[in-house]
Design an enzyme around this catalytic site. Structure first.
Site, PDB file in Angstrom:
ATOM      1  N   THR A  45     -97.765  86.068 -39.321  1.00  0.00           N
ATOM      2  CA  THR A  45     -97.663  87.515 -39.202  1.00  0.00           C
ATOM      3  C   THR A  45     -96.945  88.077 -40.424  1.00  0.00           C
ATOM      4  O   THR A  45     -96.873  87.410 -41.446  1.00  0.00           O
ATOM      5  CB  THR A  45     -96.933  87.902 -37.898  1.00  0.00           C
ATOM      6  N   VAL A  47     -93.677  90.494 -40.628  1.00  0.00           N
ATOM      7  CA  VAL A  47     -92.214  90.554 -40.695  1.00  0.00           C
ATOM      8  C   VAL A  47     -91.612  89.165 -40.473  1.00  0.00           C
ATOM      9  O   VAL A  47     -90.620  88.802 -41.110  1.00  0.00           O
ATOM     10  CB  VAL A  47     -91.659  91.561 -39.656  1.00  0.00           C
ATOM     11  N   CYS A  48     -92.217  88.378 -39.601  1.00  0.00           N
ATOM     12  CA  CYS A  48     -91.660  87.079 -39.217  1.00  0.00           C
ATOM     13  C   CYS A  48     -91.351  86.163 -40.404  1.00  0.00           C
ATOM     14  O   CYS A  48     -90.250  85.605 -40.470  1.00  0.00           O
ATOM     15  CB  CYS A  48     -92.582  86.378 -38.221  1.00  0.00           C
ATOM     16  N   PRO A  49     -92.261  85.979 -41.367  1.00  0.00           N
ATOM     17  CA  PRO A  49     -91.916  85.069 -42.462  1.00  0.00           C
ATOM     18  C   PRO A  49     -90.747  85.572 -43.305  1.00  0.00           C
ATOM     19  O   PRO A  49     -89.983  84.771 -43.834  1.00  0.00           O
ATOM     20  CB  PRO A  49     -93.193  84.955 -43.279  1.00  0.00           C
ATOM     21  N   LEU A  52     -87.636  84.484 -41.251  1.00  0.00           N
ATOM     22  CA  LEU A  52     -87.424  83.041 -41.254  1.00  0.00           C
ATOM     23  C   LEU A  52     -87.011  82.541 -42.637  1.00  0.00           C
ATOM     24  O   LEU A  52     -86.191  81.626 -42.759  1.00  0.00           O
ATOM     25  CB  LEU A  52     -88.676  82.315 -40.753  1.00  0.00           C
TER      26      LEU A  52
END
Length: 188
Positions: A45, A47-49, A52
């Site tokens: 997706t 925003v997720c990377p 993380l």
């Protein structure tokens, strides 16, 4: 949403992708060190990377504080591996990426969006006894900041060590704390 502060993490056993291997992580693995549970909606997706990778960039700071990070999504551990293979940001992650494909953890932490089968962005600080000491939950489009999460961990650890003192807003290690008492009422 139920209040989770001072509640014990429920028993769990899930598969994880960690350092190129699949392994199981369970609730007893949390004992003896601080833990961060970092829920996010999905692999591959937008925003997720960024979140993380931000955690990955500060991972050594968390490890110095005897804290393990567990990122959690409802994707399988195989999808986590595929994401690490495809994304340079995810490839550098050294903390376990938990698979919550059954939604068990997301439900236990009250972040599962049932109709979507995905988790909200929830960050949980868990003490070495498996007790939740702090948490924050964001809507899907709002990214988080690893430095602020690290500061909250430092504050939680300070309060755990110095139960007669509390950490004011923007507190950082080495800064003044407060000792609650009647002498402070109306003076701050």
């Amino acid at each position: 949403m139920a209040n989770l502060i001072n509640s014990k993490v429920e028993p769990f056993n899930v598969q994880a992708y960690h350092l190129g291997e699949l392994k199981n992580v369970c609730d007893t693995d949390l004992l003896g060190h601080w833990s961060i549970f970092f829920f996010y909606p999905a692999d591959f997706t937008f925003v997720c990377p960024t979140e993380l990778e931000d955690l990955s960039d500060t991972y050594e700071d968390f490890k110095k504080l005897n804290c393990e990070i567990y990122s959690v999504s409802t994707d399988s551990a195989f999808v986590h591996k595929a994401w690490a293979d495809a994304s340079p940001s995810i490839a550098k992650i050294r903390y376990p990426m938990l698979s919550d494909s059954a939604g068990t953890l997301s439900r236990a932490f009250h972040v599962l969006i049932e109709e979507a089968g995905q988790a909200l962005r929830g960050s949980f600080i868990v003490n070495p006894e498996g007790i939740i000491k702090a948490y924050e939950v964001h809507d899907l489009g709002i990214g988080r900041n690893a430095e602020e999460l690290l500061r909250k961990l430092e504050a939680a650890q300070f309060v755990a060590q110095h139960g007669d003192q509390v950490c004011p807003a923007r507190w950082k290690p080495g800064k003044s704390t407060l000792k609650p008492g009647l002498d402070l009422v109306g003076k701050l």
